[in-house]
Design a protein around this motif. Structure first.
Motif, PDB file in Angstrom:
ATOM      1  N   UNK A 232      21.272 -72.489  -3.835  1.00  0.00           N
ATOM      2  CA  UNK A 232      21.612 -71.345  -4.705  1.00  0.00           C
ATOM      3  C   UNK A 232      20.625 -70.189  -4.584  1.00  0.00           C
ATOM      4  N   UNK A 233      19.339 -70.499  -4.398  1.00  0.00           N
ATOM      5  CA  UNK A 233      18.352 -69.435  -4.294  1.00  0.00           C
ATOM      6  C   UNK A 233      18.547 -68.622  -3.030  1.00  0.00           C
ATOM      7  N   UNK A 234      18.857 -69.300  -1.933  1.00  0.00           N
ATOM      8  CA  UNK A 234      19.102 -68.584  -0.686  1.00  0.00           C
ATOM      9  C   UNK A 234      20.383 -67.763  -0.775  1.00  0.00           C
ATOM     10  N   UNK A 235      21.385 -68.336  -1.432  1.00  0.00           N
ATOM     11  CA  UNK A 235      22.641 -67.606  -1.607  1.00  0.00           C
ATOM     12  C   UNK A 235      22.428 -66.353  -2.448  1.00  0.00           C
ATOM     13  N   UNK A 236      21.637 -66.493  -3.514  1.00  0.00           N
ATOM     14  CA  UNK A 236      21.352 -65.343  -4.371  1.00  0.00           C
ATOM     15  C   UNK A 236      20.631 -64.246  -3.585  1.00  0.00           C
ATOM     16  N   UNK A 237      19.664 -64.656  -2.772  1.00  0.00           N
ATOM     17  CA  UNK A 237      18.910 -63.686  -1.969  1.00  0.00           C
ATOM     18  C   UNK A 237      19.828 -62.937  -1.016  1.00  0.00           C
ATOM     19  N   UNK A 238      20.709 -63.684  -0.333  1.00  0.00           N
ATOM     20  CA  UNK A 238      21.613 -63.065   0.624  1.00  0.00           C
ATOM     21  C   UNK A 238      22.612 -62.142  -0.069  1.00  0.00           C
ATOM     22  N   UNK A 239      23.135 -62.594  -1.226  1.00  0.00           N
ATOM     23  CA  UNK A 239      24.072 -61.764  -1.979  1.00  0.00           C
ATOM     24  C   UNK A 239      23.418 -60.455  -2.425  1.00  0.00           C
ATOM     25  N   UNK A 240      22.210 -60.574  -2.967  1.00  0.00           N
ATOM     26  CA  UNK A 240      21.514 -59.400  -3.489  1.00  0.00           C
ATOM     27  C   UNK A 240      21.283 -58.363  -2.401  1.00  0.00           C
ATOM     28  N   UNK A 241      20.733 -58.805  -1.280  1.00  0.00           N
ATOM     29  CA  UNK A 241      20.430 -57.857  -0.210  1.00  0.00           C
ATOM     30  C   UNK A 241      21.707 -57.248   0.376  1.00  0.00           C
ATOM     31  N   UNK A 242      22.771 -58.055   0.514  1.00  0.00           N
ATOM     32  CA  UNK A 242      24.014 -57.554   1.100  1.00  0.00           C
ATOM     33  C   UNK A 242      24.724 -56.591   0.166  1.00  0.00           C
ATOM     34  N   UNK A 243      24.768 -56.918  -1.125  1.00  0.00           N
ATOM     35  CA  UNK A 243      25.437 -56.044  -2.089  1.00  0.00           C
ATOM     36  C   UNK A 243      24.702 -54.715  -2.243  1.00  0.00           C
ATOM     37  N   UNK A 244      23.377 -54.761  -2.232  1.00  0.00           N
ATOM     38  CA  UNK A 244      22.621 -53.520  -2.324  1.00  0.00           C
ATOM     39  C   UNK A 244      22.804 -52.672  -1.069  1.00  0.00           C
ATOM     40  N   UNK A 245      22.867 -53.334   0.092  1.00  0.00           N
ATOM     41  CA  UNK A 245      23.099 -52.598   1.333  1.00  0.00           C
ATOM     42  C   UNK A 245      24.466 -51.908   1.291  1.00  0.00           C
ATOM     43  N   UNK A 246      25.474 -52.607   0.759  1.00  0.00           N
ATOM     44  CA  UNK A 246      26.810 -52.021   0.630  1.00  0.00           C
ATOM     45  C   UNK A 246      26.785 -50.825  -0.318  1.00  0.00           C
ATOM     46  N   UNK A 247      26.090 -50.980  -1.446  1.00  0.00           N
ATOM     47  CA  UNK A 247      26.004 -49.898  -2.430  1.00  0.00           C
ATOM     48  C   UNK A 247      25.360 -48.651  -1.820  1.00  0.00           C
ATOM     49  N   UNK A 248      24.234 -48.851  -1.133  1.00  0.00           N
ATOM     50  CA  UNK A 248      23.539 -47.720  -0.507  1.00  0.00           C
ATOM     51  C   UNK A 248      24.419 -47.057   0.543  1.00  0.00           C
ATOM     52  N   UNK A 249      25.113 -47.864   1.356  1.00  0.00           N
ATOM     53  CA  UNK A 249      25.959 -47.321   2.412  1.00  0.00           C
ATOM     54  C   UNK A 249      27.097 -46.481   1.837  1.00  0.00           C
ATOM     55  N   UNK A 250      27.700 -46.947   0.744  1.00  0.00           N
ATOM     56  CA  UNK A 250      28.809 -46.208   0.134  1.00  0.00           C
ATOM     57  C   UNK A 250      28.340 -44.888  -0.459  1.00  0.00           C
ATOM     58  N   UNK A 251      27.209 -44.909  -1.148  1.00  0.00           N
ATOM     59  CA  UNK A 251      26.683 -43.674  -1.743  1.00  0.00           C
ATOM     60  C   UNK A 251      26.279 -42.684  -0.648  1.00  0.00           C
ATOM     61  N   UNK A 252      25.587 -43.202   0.366  1.00  0.00           N
ATOM     62  CA  UNK A 252      25.139 -42.344   1.459  1.00  0.00           C
ATOM     63  C   UNK A 252      26.332 -41.723   2.186  1.00  0.00           C
ATOM     64  N   UNK A 253      27.360 -42.531   2.415  1.00  0.00           N
ATOM     65  CA  UNK A 253      28.560 -42.032   3.087  1.00  0.00           C
ATOM     66  C   UNK A 253      29.271 -40.981   2.247  1.00  0.00           C
ATOM     67  N   UNK A 254      29.361 -41.256   0.947  1.00  0.00           N
ATOM     68  CA  UNK A 254      30.036 -40.302   0.070  1.00  0.00           C
ATOM     69  C   UNK A 254      29.324 -38.955   0.007  1.00  0.00           C
ATOM     70  N   UNK A 255      27.996 -38.983  -0.032  1.00  0.00           N
ATOM     71  CA  UNK A 255      27.236 -37.732  -0.071  1.00  0.00           C
ATOM     72  C   UNK A 255      27.376 -36.971   1.240  1.00  0.00           C
ATOM     73  N   UNK A 256      27.462 -37.698   2.350  1.00  0.00           N
ATOM     74  CA  UNK A 256      27.585 -37.053   3.659  1.00  0.00           C
ATOM     75  C   UNK A 256      28.906 -36.327   3.814  1.00  0.00           C
ATOM     76  N   UNK A 257      29.924 -36.781   3.087  1.00  0.00           N
ATOM     77  CA  UNK A 257      31.262 -36.172   3.210  1.00  0.00           C
ATOM     78  C   UNK A 257      31.376 -34.874   2.431  1.00  0.00           C
ATOM     79  N   UNK A 258      30.406 -34.586   1.565  1.00  0.00           N
ATOM     80  CA  UNK A 258      30.485 -33.402   0.706  1.00  0.00           C
ATOM     81  C   UNK A 258      29.696 -32.227   1.266  1.00  0.00           C
TER      82      UNK A 258
END
Length: 258
Positions: A232-258
């Motif tokens: 569970x600890x490894x799963x939590x670590x992987x989830x956290x890093x992947x979800x944050x990477x997705x969040x950053x990518x979406x925000x960065x992409x959205x700002x680039x389109x404006x």
């Protein structure tokens, strides 16, 4: 010091508070003029005052302020410990723990620890390992300690709590993550973003937490029953890093389109 910086204080040998802020902000992005003034009222720095009332910071004042800010950020020292360290330095004495790495367990002498759990310095926010997360969650900060480290005034702190951006545990203390939240909120306030504007971050985070829990709960139940499968600890670590990477990518992409 540049001639422009001198010009701000009428050509005297020193820097204005605004010039000090500009000099230190690259290393301490959350620094504000209000925080510098707060540290002055606490007696940690004593810049010269001109007849007009303007503060005049010499090189020694700037160095002293840099020491205070680094001690707060890198070593999680409360103001009392920093004050004691400055007194020892002024007397030409050694400061216990100052030569040790900032994340060393023996960073502060036992008698100066604000709480036993602050032995562990909060890991960098980019470190999502199980060990780093455990160390961050072991940190306990009182409301006053949190405000000391971020320069938040009572009103801003109260608003962040009211909108759910800061949450205390059962003992009324904050974890290291709240320190990151408060630091980010203080930085965003310079762009006119108040706690009410940041509520959407809390709502979005709660939704992401719900998604993560849907994945983690079955993993934890299997491990609790002695079954095989992912840690569970490894799963939590992987989830956290992947979800944050997705969040950053979406925000960065959205700002680039404006």
């Amino acid at each position: 010091m540049s001639s422009a910086a001198h010009a701000e204080v009428g050509g005297h040998d020193g820097l204005s508070i605004g010039a000090v802020l500009r000099e230190l902000q690259p290393d301490f992005p959350d620094l504000t003029i209000s925080k510098i003034r707060f540290l002055e009222t606490e007696g940690l720095i004593s810049p010269e005052r001109r007849a007009s009332g303007y503060r005049l910071f010499g090189e020694a004042d700037v160095s002293r302020l840099r020491f205070v800010l680094a001690a707060q950020r890198d070593r999680f020292w409360p103001l009392k410990v920093i004050r004691d360290a400055l007194d020892r330095l002024d007397q030409g004495l050694d400061v216990p723990g100052l030569t040790e790495p900032p994340d060393a367990a023996e960073d502060l002498p036992a008698q100066t620890h604000p709480t036993a759990s602050t032995n562990a310095r909060a890991a960098a926010v980019t470190d999502f390992s199980a060990v780093a997360l455990r160390r961050r969650r072991a940190v306990r900060l009182t409301a006053s300690e949190l405000r000391e480290r971020t320069g938040l005034d009572a009103a801003a702190y109260g608003q962040l709590k009211a909108f759910g951006l800061l949450r205390t545990d059962a003992s009324g203390r904050h974890h290291a993550d709240d320190l990151d939240v408060a630091t980010a909120a203080a930085a965003l306030s310079r762009y006119g973003m108040e706690a009410r504007h940041l509520r959407s971050f809390r709502i979005g985070a709660d939704r992401e937490i719900g998604l993560a829990q849907q994945v983690l709960e079955p993993v934890r139940r299997r491990r609790a029953r002695g079954g095989k499968g992912a840690d569970p600890r490894e799963t939590e670590t992987e989830l956290l890093s992947t979800m944050l990477a997705l969040h950053v990518a979406l925000v960065r992409s959205g700002l680039a389109e404006r």
